[in-house]
Design a protein around this motif. Sequence first.
Motif, PDB file in Angstrom:
ATOM      1  N   GLN A 113      15.329  20.559 -13.232  1.00  0.00           N
ATOM      2  CA  GLN A 113      15.280  19.147 -13.638  1.00  0.00           C
ATOM      3  C   GLN A 113      16.176  18.904 -14.852  1.00  0.00           C
ATOM      4  O   GLN A 113      16.903  17.899 -14.912  1.00  0.00           O
ATOM      5  CB  GLN A 113      13.834  18.774 -13.966  1.00  0.00           C
TER       6      GLN A 113
ATOM      7  N   LEU B 189      18.202  16.719  -7.613  1.00  0.00           N
ATOM      8  CA  LEU B 189      17.793  18.117  -7.663  1.00  0.00           C
ATOM      9  C   LEU B 189      18.506  18.915  -6.576  1.00  0.00           C
ATOM     10  O   LEU B 189      18.863  18.383  -5.523  1.00  0.00           O
ATOM     11  CB  LEU B 189      16.280  18.235  -7.483  1.00  0.00           C
TER      12      LEU B 189
ATOM     13  N   THR C  42      15.835  22.622  -2.216  1.00  0.00           N
ATOM     14  CA  THR C  42      14.615  23.271  -2.692  1.00  0.00           C
ATOM     15  C   THR C  42      13.828  23.849  -1.530  1.00  0.00           C
ATOM     16  O   THR C  42      13.603  23.165  -0.522  1.00  0.00           O
ATOM     17  CB  THR C  42      13.734  22.250  -3.431  1.00  0.00           C
TER      18      THR C  42
ATOM     19  N   PHE D 238      13.191  12.526  -9.165  1.00  0.00           N
ATOM     20  CA  PHE D 238      13.508  13.782  -8.488  1.00  0.00           C
ATOM     21  C   PHE D 238      14.875  13.717  -7.821  1.00  0.00           C
ATOM     22  O   PHE D 238      15.246  14.628  -7.078  1.00  0.00           O
ATOM     23  CB  PHE D 238      12.417  14.114  -7.465  1.00  0.00           C
TER      24      PHE D 238
ATOM     25  N   ALA E 161      14.514  19.367   0.879  1.00  0.00           N
ATOM     26  CA  ALA E 161      13.389  20.210   0.488  1.00  0.00           C
ATOM     27  C   ALA E 161      12.677  20.702   1.736  1.00  0.00           C
ATOM     28  O   ALA E 161      12.582  19.980   2.739  1.00  0.00           O
ATOM     29  CB  ALA E 161      12.419  19.444  -0.401  1.00  0.00           C
TER      30      ALA E 161
ATOM     31  N   GLY F 140      16.705  14.036  -1.530  1.00  0.00           N
ATOM     32  CA  GLY F 140      17.086  15.435  -1.649  1.00  0.00           C
ATOM     33  C   GLY F 140      16.636  16.249  -0.451  1.00  0.00           C
ATOM     34  O   GLY F 140      15.877  15.777   0.409  1.00  0.00           O
TER      35      GLY F 140
ATOM     36  N   VAL G  55      10.855  15.354  -3.736  1.00  0.00           N
ATOM     37  CA  VAL G  55      12.307  15.588  -3.674  1.00  0.00           C
ATOM     38  C   VAL G  55      12.901  14.868  -2.476  1.00  0.00           C
ATOM     39  O   VAL G  55      13.931  14.184  -2.582  1.00  0.00           O
ATOM     40  CB  VAL G  55      12.601  17.102  -3.609  1.00  0.00           C
TER      41      VAL G  55
END
Length: 311
Positions: free
Chosen positions: A161, A232, A235, A229, A263, A261, A256
């Motif tokens: 982060q 990022l 993940t 988030f 994830a 993002g 996320v």
Amino acid sequence: MPDYNQLIDAETWAFIRDTERYYPADATERSVAEQRAVYDRMCRAFHNGYPPGVTAEDAAFGGVPCRRYDGPEAVATVVYYHGGGFVVGGLDSHDDICAEICATTGCRVVAVDYRLAPEHRHPAAYDDAIAATRAVAAAFPGPLVLAGDSAGGNLAAAVAQATKAELPLAGQVLVYPGLGGDPDRGSYLSHAEAPMLTRAEVLYYGQIRRAEGVAEDDETAAPLWAASFAGLPPTVAFSAECDPLADDARAYCALVEAEGGRAHWVLEKGLVHGYLRGRSTVSRIRDSFTRITAAIAALARGDWPYGEETP
């Protein structure tokens, strides 16, 4: 309450009993010095040695003691933050795990020996993690994967982060992380009396880590409370099914993804907190460790093998 005799197989129960021989259920009722002593004895008992071709050297990065693991022709670097509730553990506790990650992924691994509570409360461990990671990135240009288990998963997410716009983060891999979820709902209640980690122990570690005045929603201590988030790195997060922290990884991945993002959440059925040490004796754990190292290797290559599904 869950029926752990049904959820957990015989191999995993044998690993739990072996662990309890060294780290008894009442460990958190002992002094911190005693906790560290029994934890260190447990880690030595489960140490698997180094795979062929892996070497290790202790060195400081950003003024923080670290251990660097090298194999042939590493093209990416993994920064690894060990578990232990921010109270126990160090360079030796996850030594063989880091060596195996190095051998299996082909990545250089740098393990971070951050300061521990209660002598050094938050944000000491976070500050060390940030300083070491920045120094590692400067020393080894190229893709950087952040990884950690339990408390180390918390640090990996917090560092991601803080540095997402600054460092060349190829991804993060979080293993049964504690990310600051609500202790009064979900898995914190349904698995409050799970083997290997209870809700009461989660609360104990949280209390002993925090300095006076640190808010519960401080994102540097509780990554689930981050204001955003977005941005990022990719993940991958792993939960043990029989763990009060199981919902933290799931919730984090959902947040996320909600902000665009990538994830992927993995729920490891029938496994318990701290299971990595059983990877040489328990089939379920061996399979999970294979998934963990495969995720690290894929992110280091810039690959995303999970499609676009929602966790």
